[in-house]
Design an enzyme around this catalytic site. Structure first.
Site, PDB file in Angstrom:
ATOM      1  N   ASP A 268      15.619  14.566  61.897  1.00 64.21           N
ATOM      2  CA  ASP A 268      15.067  15.673  61.127  1.00 64.21           C
ATOM      3  C   ASP A 268      15.171  16.928  62.001  1.00 64.21           C
ATOM      4  O   ASP A 268      15.616  16.884  63.155  1.00 64.21           O
ATOM      5  CB  ASP A 268      13.640  15.396  60.667  1.00 64.21           C
ATOM      6  CG  ASP A 268      13.280  16.250  59.449  1.00 64.21           C
ATOM      7  OD1 ASP A 268      13.992  17.245  59.177  1.00 64.21           O
ATOM      8  OD2 ASP A 268      12.285  15.952  58.768  1.00 64.21           O
TER       9      ASP A 268
HETATM   10  C1  BGC Z   1      12.407  18.548  56.557  1.00 67.04           C
HETATM   11  C2  BGC Z   1      13.564  17.789  55.950  1.00 67.04           C
HETATM   12  C3  BGC Z   1      14.631  18.766  55.533  1.00 67.04           C
HETATM   13  C4  BGC Z   1      15.061  19.548  56.753  1.00 67.04           C
HETATM   14  C5  BGC Z   1      16.195  20.521  56.490  1.00 67.04           C
HETATM   15  C6  BGC Z   1      12.844  19.498  57.640  1.00 67.04           C
HETATM   16  O1  BGC Z   1      11.819  20.336  58.062  1.00 67.04           O
HETATM   17  O2  BGC Z   1      11.454  17.623  57.047  1.00 67.04           O
HETATM   18  O3  BGC Z   1      13.119  17.019  54.872  1.00 67.04           O
HETATM   19  O4  BGC Z   1      15.703  18.099  54.929  1.00 67.04           O
HETATM   20  O5  BGC Z   1      13.947  20.273  57.236  1.00 67.04           O
HETATM   21  O6  BGC Z   1      15.783  21.606  55.756  1.00 67.04           O
END
Ligand code: BGC
Length: 740
Positions: A268
């Site tokens: 993530d």
């Molecule tokens: C989130 C993800 C997301 C990623 C990209 C993160 O903060 O937890 O679910 O896909 O950002 O935007």
């Protein structure tokens, strides 16, 4: 400059062979580049991106949604880098791109996998016009805590519902042919256990025993993999002391060794470097080490891999085989997407944005996701013929952006049709429609215009209140400790109630709210979640009976926060509560406090049941279930049984009903939930008609992970229920026997 070695030598060369052949030509720096994804959302000029790309520092970008920039980056990747490897272009396409469908939790209330799949297909087609070839969806974290803001992005609390809808979404995004224009790679997230964050605080820690992990949280991921999902994203959260992004048990043992997943794993956002903040590592280098060893193939928006992997290999701490495996996982995805054949996007290959098909599907999804929670004296549907006037009141009556919900980076607000506008166009020519917003937003505490709202309600035949939460109150990092209607909304309801007019509350929200303080003040409650672009027309059709509500709750609605976690598939405990064994705090006999207390598992200051149960949802039809039966009372260990019931629509309108099948494994080597959903189907039943509904269950559907962490089916008695909610009492049973 590109040597283009990635073109197939001959058609029969497999994707594995192509990926391995390419890998064999790559330098270590090029490999690490493939493992790095660059955030292009803020402040990164296209030139910067282009340079990083030419230097081989990136294999993927996220958050560029301009087709011209993407095409140029792909051109550079293919023509101006040594090996011509195209880019994965990622974006959070969570519930639509320009056309926005209901939030995933709302879509889950439709219990309609075909519709969820079609929504994802249309979202992919729209997103592909911007050059996006990878979405960070579906989010399939089981969510049993409505305080958690990210429950909005989930399919709710149930393993089967989440697994089925997650798989449908994967199929929709990826389509039958991943290399066709408009197919994009899906990413099942967040692996794993994120929904169990303590007290629903986003990013907090999770503690989930392995049997629960395997029987609940991991199952939707296995289903997504069986549906062919190309990638998985790790969770930000700490799982039993080891953050998911450095968790070898999850990423190697379960994912690769047990499930043979052959897609790739992305971290993530910066979650590799966060391993240090968690307290697992001392610095970024050690974080890169832990993540790589654990099995994270690509780093999102961080530089731990690009700064440290080479050094770790030099020092012989990481075997280059680990890097090769990660890169091969990523390259296979690029081959499967057909990017080596064509990485650039041609607008003419794709349908128009906000096509009729998209808008109709968005409306259908909103229609099927609205849940009628309460409808006293059949106040709904309203009849445009019998009404002279109607009052529309509340902060979410005409809030085109708010109704789209969380995660709508690219959503087109101009497409959004609000309930206020839709009601006007539906009945405005016959009925006097008056509108007072009454509150600036859902959090507002200024009651200055309540008098105006009361005045129009008093002058109308009915008042429809559009209440709830704005989109910003749910989603990532937007958890709440108090999940009642914010601001002065409850007071607004009370004031309107005093007019004596029928009061209908339509709630737009990103989570189950506690509605205890308004439930008795209104005649009807329609729960519309954040319904998306076409929310207004769908709600108007439901309010005025053009369509019958058919959504069912994908998550339990607590009476108060203190009941959380409360979910339908709880364990029985050794002292289960019942109506006869509980006592309310106000009724305790103070002279004999001990004897007046029920000694069971309940709270003294509320009921032990939720306000609205999982699976609940009313209709304008009148459904009645009878005559449940099984095809066999005894079945073998590897056998099937059919469970049937008669479903009658005793009402005057045809409607859809979501029929639900629940099972309880009465005695098992680890205790099993009091009810588990094992089947569901949306059926259309004409007025005054009866249909037979049947479900075939195979014993493998009843398997659970037991004490040895292996899937097991144990002989014994199984209770089965069919009905229209998890509270159904229409029950029979069958037995699994060892010799049959
Ligand atoms: C989130 C993800 C997301 C990623 C990209 C993160 O903060 O937890 O679910 O896909 O950002 O935007």
């Amino acid at each position: 400059m590109s040597a283009s070695p990635a073109k197939p030598e001959n058609k029969s060369e497999t994707i594995d062979q192509r990926a391995n052949a390419l890998l064999a030509q790559m330098t270590l720096a090029e490999k690490i580049g493939q493992m790095s994804q660059l955030d292009a959302s803020h402040g990164y000029a296209p030139d910067y991106l282009a340079d990083a790309l030419r230097d081989g520092r990136i294999g993927s970008v996220l958050n560029v949604a301009d087709v011209n920039i993407v095409n140029e980056l792909q051109r550079i990747a293919v023509e101006e880098t040594r090996l011509g490897i195209p880019l994965l272009v990622g974006r959070d396409v969570i519930h639509g791109f320009k056309t926005i469908f209901p939030i995933p939790l709302g879509q889950a209330a439709s219990w309609n996998p075909d519709l969820v799949k079609e929504g994802a297909r249309l979202a992919a087609l729209e997103a592909a016009t911007a050059g996006i070839n990878w979405t960070f969806a579906p989010m399939i974290d089981i969510s049993r805590d409505a305080r958690w803001g990210r429950i909005a992005e989930s399919f709710g609390e149930c393993v089967l519902l989440t697994s089925t809808l997650g798989a449908a979404m994967v199929e929709g995004f990826q389509s039958d042919d991943l290399s066709a224009p408009g197919a994009i790679a899906a990413c099942a997230k967040h692996f794993a256990g994120y929904g169990a964050v303590e007290s629903g605080r986003d990013y907090a820690t999770t503690n989930v025993p392995e049997t629960k992990l395997r029987n609940v949280y991991l199952r939707p991921f296995k289903a997504a993999i069986d549906a062919g999902v190309m990638s998985l994203m790790t969770s930000f959260s700490d799982l039993n002391g080891i953050p998911a992004t450095g968790n070898e048990f999850l990423l190697r043992q379960v994912l690769r060794d047990e499930w043979n997943f052959d897609g790739f794993v992305v971290s993530d956002w910066d979650s590799i470097r966060q391993l240090q903040i968690h307290g697992l590592t001392e610095n970024d280098k050690e974080s890169a080490f832990e993540a790589a060893i654990a099995g994270v193939d690509m780093e999102m928006a961080g530089d731990a891999y690009s700064n440290h992997l080479a050094e770790l290999i030099d020092e012989n701490r990481i075997d280059v085989q680990i890097i090769d495996t990660a890169v091969a996982n990523i390259l296979r995805a690029k081959f499967r997407l057909g990017l080596f054949e064509n990485a650039s996007t041609t607008r003419a290959d794709l349908p128009p944005i906000a096509s009729e098909r998209s808008l109709e599907t968005a409306k259908q999804a909103a229609l099927e996701s609205v849940v009628l929670l309460k409808n006293d004296n059949a106040v709904l549907p309203l009849s445009a013929e019998r009404l002279n006037s109607v009052a529309i009141i509340g902060p979410l009556s005409d809030a085109p952006y708010q109704q789209l919900g969380t995660w709508v980076f690219d959503g087109d607000i101009d497409l959004s049709i609000t309930p206020m506008h839709a009601i006007h166009s539906l009945i405005g020519h016959d009925v006097n429609v008056r509108y007072v917003r009454a509150m600036e937003n859902s959090r507002s505490k200024a009651s200055d215009s309540f008098d105006d709202a009361v005045e129009i309600a008093a002058d109308s035949d009915a008042a429809i209140l559009f209440l709830g939460e704005e989109s910003i109150l749910s989603g990532e990092a937007h958890s709440r400790a108090d999940i009642s209607l914010p601001g002065d909304q409850a007071e607004l309801v009370r004031r309107i109630r005093e007019t004596g007019k029928p009061v209908i509350a339509v709630i737009l929200a990103g989570r189950p709210l506690t509605l205890t303080n308004i439930v008795d003040q209104v005649d009807a409650i329609m729960y519309a979640w954040h319904p998306g672009t076409m929310g207004g027309p769908a709600i108007a059709d439901l309010l005025f009976g053009i369509e019958s509500p058919s959504g069912k709750l994908p998550a339990t609605f607590p009476r108060m926060v203190g009941q959380i976690p409360i979910y339908y598939s709880q364990k029985n405990s050794g002292k289960p509560p019942s109506k006869d064994t509980i006592v309310h705090i106000d009724d305790i006999d103070t002279r004999a406090p001990q004897t007046s207390l029920g000694m069971t598992a309940f709270h003294l200051d509320t009921h032990f049941t939720p306000l609205f149960a999982f699976g609940h949802g009313l209709s304008y039809a009148k459904f009645d279930y009878q005559d449940i039966r099984v095809s066999a009372h005894e079945i073998g260990l590897d056998d099937s049984v059919t469970i049937s019931a008669e479903l009658t629509n005793a009402g005057d309108v045809a409607a859809d009903e979501v029929v639900q099948l629940y099972v309880r494994d009465v005695v098992a080597s680890i205790t099993r939930p009091v009810k588990e959903l094992k089947g569901f189907r949306r059926v259309r039943v004409e007025a005054h008609d009866t249909v037979t509904v049947d479900f075939e269950l195979h014993t493998s559907d009843l398997a659970f992970y037991g004490r040895d962490m292996q899937p097991t089916v144990e002989p014994g008695v199984f209770h089965v229920w069919i009905g229209g909610s998890s509270t159904t009492e229409l029950r029979t049973e069958f037995r699994i026997v060892t010799s049959k």
